[in-house]
Motif scaffolding. Structure first.
Motif, PDB file in Angstrom:
ATOM      1  N   THR A 187       0.604  -1.297   0.020  1.00 59.46           N
ATOM      2  CA  THR A 187      -0.051  -0.091   0.027  1.00 59.46           C
ATOM      3  C   THR A 187       0.944   1.265   0.119  1.00 59.46           C
ATOM      4  O   THR A 187       0.510   2.264  -0.748  1.00 59.46           O
ATOM      5  CB  THR A 187      -0.942  -0.010   1.314  1.00 59.46           C
ATOM      6  N   SER A 188       1.879   1.206   0.678  1.00 61.54           N
ATOM      7  CA  SER A 188       2.909   2.187   0.760  1.00 61.54           C
ATOM      8  C   SER A 188       3.301   2.673  -0.682  1.00 61.54           C
ATOM      9  O   SER A 188       3.172   4.008  -1.000  1.00 61.54           O
ATOM     10  CB  SER A 188       4.018   2.062   1.586  1.00 61.54           C
ATOM     11  N   TYR A 189       4.064   1.861  -0.951  1.00 59.74           N
ATOM     12  CA  TYR A 189       4.885   1.673  -2.441  1.00 59.74           C
ATOM     13  C   TYR A 189       4.006   1.911  -3.635  1.00 59.74           C
ATOM     14  O   TYR A 189       4.355   2.681  -4.597  1.00 59.74           O
ATOM     15  CB  TYR A 189       5.939   0.887  -2.510  1.00 59.74           C
ATOM     16  N   PHE A 190       2.759   1.560  -3.794  1.00 59.61           N
ATOM     17  CA  PHE A 190       2.075   1.084  -4.851  1.00 59.61           C
ATOM     18  C   PHE A 190       0.851   1.822  -4.980  1.00 59.61           C
ATOM     19  O   PHE A 190       0.166   1.607  -5.840  1.00 59.61           O
ATOM     20  CB  PHE A 190       2.146  -0.355  -5.329  1.00 59.61           C
ATOM     21  N   HIS A 191       0.496   2.616  -3.940  1.00 60.14           N
ATOM     22  CA  HIS A 191      -0.766   3.327  -3.791  1.00 60.14           C
ATOM     23  C   HIS A 191      -0.402   4.734  -3.207  1.00 60.14           C
ATOM     24  O   HIS A 191      -0.724   5.789  -3.745  1.00 60.14           O
ATOM     25  CB  HIS A 191      -1.850   2.654  -2.899  1.00 60.14           C
ATOM     26  N   ALA A 192       0.419   4.923  -2.029  1.00 58.59           N
ATOM     27  CA  ALA A 192       0.590   6.162  -1.411  1.00 58.59           C
ATOM     28  C   ALA A 192       1.562   7.034  -1.992  1.00 58.59           C
ATOM     29  O   ALA A 192       1.308   8.321  -2.135  1.00 58.59           O
ATOM     30  CB  ALA A 192       0.529   5.910   0.035  1.00 58.59           C
ATOM     31  N   VAL A 215      -5.930   1.056   2.201  1.00 58.98           N
ATOM     32  CA  VAL A 215      -5.832   2.104   1.127  1.00 58.98           C
ATOM     33  C   VAL A 215      -6.672   3.282   1.813  1.00 58.98           C
ATOM     34  O   VAL A 215      -6.386   4.388   1.708  1.00 58.98           O
ATOM     35  CB  VAL A 215      -6.483   1.541   0.139  1.00 58.98           C
ATOM     36  N   ALA A 216      -7.943   2.789   2.478  1.00 63.26           N
ATOM     37  CA  ALA A 216      -8.941   3.970   2.903  1.00 63.26           C
ATOM     38  C   ALA A 216      -7.912   4.812   4.084  1.00 63.26           C
ATOM     39  O   ALA A 216      -8.235   5.986   4.125  1.00 63.26           O
ATOM     40  CB  ALA A 216     -10.037   3.288   3.487  1.00 63.26           C
ATOM     41  N   ALA A 217      -7.278   4.174   4.844  1.00 65.13           N
ATOM     42  CA  ALA A 217      -6.388   4.807   6.005  1.00 65.13           C
ATOM     43  C   ALA A 217      -5.348   5.555   5.349  1.00 65.13           C
ATOM     44  O   ALA A 217      -5.213   6.679   6.051  1.00 65.13           O
ATOM     45  CB  ALA A 217      -5.924   3.744   7.139  1.00 65.13           C
ATOM     46  N   LEU A 229      11.812  -4.734   3.486  1.00 69.10           N
ATOM     47  CA  LEU A 229      11.702  -3.382   2.713  1.00 69.10           C
ATOM     48  C   LEU A 229      12.819  -3.903   1.513  1.00 69.10           C
ATOM     49  O   LEU A 229      12.107  -3.118   0.233  1.00 69.10           O
ATOM     50  CB  LEU A 229      12.487  -2.520   3.489  1.00 69.10           C
ATOM     51  N   TYR A 230      13.556  -4.414   1.462  1.00 69.80           N
ATOM     52  CA  TYR A 230      14.222  -4.946   0.163  1.00 69.80           C
ATOM     53  C   TYR A 230      13.630  -5.395  -0.792  1.00 69.80           C
ATOM     54  O   TYR A 230      13.519  -5.247  -1.910  1.00 69.80           O
ATOM     55  CB  TYR A 230      15.433  -5.873   0.652  1.00 69.80           C
ATOM     56  N   SER A 231      12.501  -6.325  -0.332  1.00 64.72           N
ATOM     57  CA  SER A 231      11.640  -6.823  -1.139  1.00 64.72           C
ATOM     58  C   SER A 231      10.734  -6.081  -1.931  1.00 64.72           C
ATOM     59  O   SER A 231      10.327  -5.828  -3.005  1.00 64.72           O
ATOM     60  CB  SER A 231      10.642  -8.134  -0.272  1.00 64.72           C
ATOM     61  N   ALA A 232      10.139  -5.044  -1.040  1.00 61.09           N
ATOM     62  CA  ALA A 232       9.522  -3.799  -1.723  1.00 61.09           C
ATOM     63  C   ALA A 232      10.332  -2.832  -2.495  1.00 61.09           C
ATOM     64  O   ALA A 232       9.762  -2.515  -3.473  1.00 61.09           O
ATOM     65  CB  ALA A 232       9.031  -2.890  -0.603  1.00 61.09           C
ATOM     66  N   LEU A 233      11.661  -2.762  -2.053  1.00 61.08           N
ATOM     67  CA  LEU A 233      12.520  -1.828  -3.119  1.00 61.08           C
ATOM     68  C   LEU A 233      12.866  -2.531  -4.394  1.00 61.08           C
ATOM     69  O   LEU A 233      12.722  -1.931  -5.520  1.00 61.08           O
ATOM     70  CB  LEU A 233      13.641  -1.517  -2.434  1.00 61.08           C
TER      71      LEU A 233
END
Length: 284
Positions: A50-55, A225-227, A82-86
């Motif tokens: 949600t952080s990297y692909f929405h916000a 997403v709403a939050a 975090l490496y996985s997200a990066l």
């Protein structure tokens, strides 16, 4: 892909795929070393997706872009997550997953800003991340930079006095560009978080300090997403916190079913089994 603004509103299915990919990458890294804080990585994958692909705003090919939203990982031992997200975001190349924790790797087992593009701070001395984020958010406001600072911290850090000094400072400076994310999996090194120290009720406590506080199911993408949308759009000049109740080992049922502790031990033959179980739940 270069992202110059928010990725936009993705469908829950798209975010679900991103979260699944983050979990898979974390398991692949854990298999390389035969260890890692995989329980936390699996649990927080939906929050990272949600952080990297929405916000967040960022440019994958320019991690130092001045207009980027900053993501501060206070919990250094969550680096595998975090490496996985990066990697999923294209900031790090996927072929580096197999170097996790090795000499000269850009993916050390505890996150270090000097080693890894996209790793904004060196975490690990728990209770320090929010204070650093407060300083960064204040600096951005003084430079009139509209970027947000996201600080991911653990529930165990709610027992650190330095955290609450940062909480008060953020209110004093009216840091409406600061979004704190608490991964509340109710586990820390000394046992269940709520048994270690009286941290609750969590959201009302933050609200009493002057923050806009939300508490959601951290494995429910629609709720996340709403939050996140509410936190970014809030008109009041106050900092925001999203407390995310997450399930350790989410997505791998036989690990979820175990008696969970702060460090989930995975036996050598179980990494492949975990990947197979995750594959069974792959989004279409």
């Amino acid at each position: 892909m270069t992202q110059q603004d928010r990725p936009g509103v993705l469908s829950n299915t798209s975010l679900e795929r991103r979260a699944w990919n983050i979990r898979r990458k974390a398991l692949l890294m854990g298999e390389v070393q035969g260890q890692g804080y995989i329980g936390q990585a699996l649990g927080v994958a939906d929050v990272l997706a949600t952080s990297y692909f929405h916000a967040m705003r960022y440019r994958a090919d320019d991690p130092e872009w001045e207009g980027r939203d900053r993501f501060y990982l206070s919990i250094g031992h969550y680096a595998i997550a975090l490496y996985s997200a990066l990697v999923e975001a294209g900031i790090l190349p996927e072929d580096e997953l197999e170097t996790y924790g090795m000499d000269d790797s850009r993916m050390p087992m505890s996150g270090m800003a000097s080693y890894t593009p996209g790793m904004e701070i060196t975490g690990g001395s728990l209770g320090q991340g929010l204070g650093i984020a407060v300083g960064a958010a204040l600096g951005l406001k003084r430079k009139k930079n509209p970027a947000f600072v996201y600080n991911l911290m653990s529930d165990g850090e709610l027992g650190e006095g330095s955290t609450w000094e940062a909480v008060m400072s953020a209110v004093q400076w009216k840091l409406d560009n600061l979004i704190c994310i608490v991964d509340f999996n109710n586990q820390q090194a000394d046992g269940p978080t709520r048994d270690a120290l009286a941290v609750g009720p969590e959201a009302p406590k933050w609200a009493a300090f002057g923050w806009h506080a939300q508490q959601v199911d951290g494995n429910d993408l629609e709720a996340l997403v709403a939050a996140f949308d509410t936190a970014r759009a809030l008109p009041e000049p106050k900092p925001r916190v999203i407390i995310c109740n997450t399930t350790m080992c989410k997505g791998v049922d036989f690990l979820e079913a175990r008696e969970i502790t702060h460090f989930v031990r995975v036996e050598p033959g179980e990494w492949a089994q975990a990947l197979e179980k995750l594959e069974e739940g792959k989004p279409q």
